[in-house]
Write a protein that holds these residues in place. Structure first.
Motif, PDB file in Angstrom:
ATOM      1  N   ASP A  98      -2.917   6.609  -3.414  1.00 22.27           N
ATOM      2  CA  ASP A  98      -2.841   5.194  -3.802  1.00 22.27           C
ATOM      3  C   ASP A  98      -4.264   4.650  -3.724  1.00 22.27           C
ATOM      4  O   ASP A  98      -4.772   4.344  -2.648  1.00 22.27           O
ATOM      5  N   ASN A 138      -7.476   2.338  -5.864  1.00 23.54           N
ATOM      6  CA  ASN A 138      -7.916   1.447  -6.954  1.00 23.54           C
ATOM      7  C   ASN A 138      -6.748   0.959  -7.818  1.00 23.54           C
ATOM      8  O   ASN A 138      -6.820   0.965  -9.052  1.00 23.54           O
ATOM      9  N   ASN A 139      -5.658   0.566  -7.128  1.00 21.00           N
ATOM     10  CA  ASN A 139      -4.474   0.020  -7.798  1.00 21.00           C
ATOM     11  C   ASN A 139      -3.785   1.012  -8.743  1.00 21.00           C
ATOM     12  O   ASN A 139      -3.052   0.620  -9.646  1.00 21.00           O
ATOM     13  N   LYS A 140      -4.018   2.301  -8.510  1.00 21.04           N
ATOM     14  CA  LYS A 140      -3.308   3.343  -9.254  1.00 21.04           C
ATOM     15  C   LYS A 140      -2.642   4.299  -8.274  1.00 21.04           C
ATOM     16  O   LYS A 140      -3.176   4.539  -7.179  1.00 21.04           O
ATOM     17  N   LYS A 141      -1.479   4.828  -8.662  1.00 15.20           N
ATOM     18  CA  LYS A 141      -0.751   5.773  -7.813  1.00 15.20           C
ATOM     19  C   LYS A 141      -0.609   7.113  -8.532  1.00 15.20           C
ATOM     20  O   LYS A 141      -0.328   7.154  -9.729  1.00 15.20           O
ATOM     21  N   TYR A 142      -0.823   8.193  -7.772  1.00  9.41           N
ATOM     22  CA  TYR A 142      -0.735   9.543  -8.320  1.00  9.41           C
ATOM     23  C   TYR A 142       0.185  10.368  -7.421  1.00  9.41           C
ATOM     24  O   TYR A 142       0.025  10.364  -6.205  1.00  9.41           O
TER      25      TYR A 142
END
Length: 208
Positions: free
Chosen positions: A183, A185-189
């Protein structure tokens, strides 16, 4: 030849682990190292690190590569000339390499009680399901570290924090796998992870 274990993760991904029981000279003798690799290994102060470095080159040979096929980017992440993805690890008397068509990460860690002293530096969310009184507390802590180290190697982005940006979903040792998230930079992987224990060591690896 001490190739210790080979794991076919899927049709595109393979893990190989080497047990480092040869001498420095025995490991060095059959290898053809690039000048920068030779300079690097000769500059290492510890023979254990030298043998770890050389054993990784033997693992490359097991995959059909040579030292000339491997290069590192500005963040220290290894790459292969043919475009396949690679991750590398070594710890004491074991080394490991994972090669895949997808981005991957791998880590081997020795099981040591002192990991409890630094748990707060890499665990946050996981304390919701992990307690110091658990009988397998040290083993699961070591796996969490290994998964997060593998994620860091895969992502290779300076500034990421193990306890803030990486999450490992609840698991038990007998599961042998779990899911992890980055989680950042405001992205989820989302990543699939697997792990196993051997000879007082833990190995974890991640694949998207």
């Amino acid at each position: 030849m001490p190739l210790y274990k080979t794991i076919s993760v899927n049709s595109q991904t393979t893990v190989k682990i080497w047990k480092i029981d040869e001498s420095y000279d025995a490991l060095m003798q059959p290898l053809d190292l690039k000048p920068e690799s030779l300079k690097r290994v000769l500059g290492m102060k510890s023979e254990l690190h030298q043998r770890g470095f050389l054993s990784v080159r033997h693992l490359l040979r097991e995959f059909g590569y040579t030292d000339q096929d491997l290069f590192y980017d500005e963040n220290g992440k290894p790459h292969l000339n043919d475009g396949k993805h690679i991750s590398i690890t070594h710890s004491f008397t074991f080394s490991g390499v994972i090669v895949s068509d997808k981005e991957v990460g791998i880590d081997i860690e020795k099981r040591r009680d002192k990991i409890t002293k630094i748990a707060h530096k890499f665990v946050d969310y996981e304390f919701n399901y992990l307690k110091p009184t658990d009988k397998d507390y040290i083993n699961r802590l070591t796996i969490i570290w290994g998964i997060k180290e593998s994620l860091y190697k895969l992502f290779a982005t300076p500034g990421m924090l193990f306890n803030k940006h990486f999450l490992v979903i609840p698991f038990m040792m007998e599961d042998g796998k779990t899911v992890a998230w980055i989680d950042y930079n405001n992205k989820k992987y989302r990543y699939n992870t697997a792990f196993f224990e051997f000879d007082e060591f833990m190995c974890a690896y991640v694949v998207p």
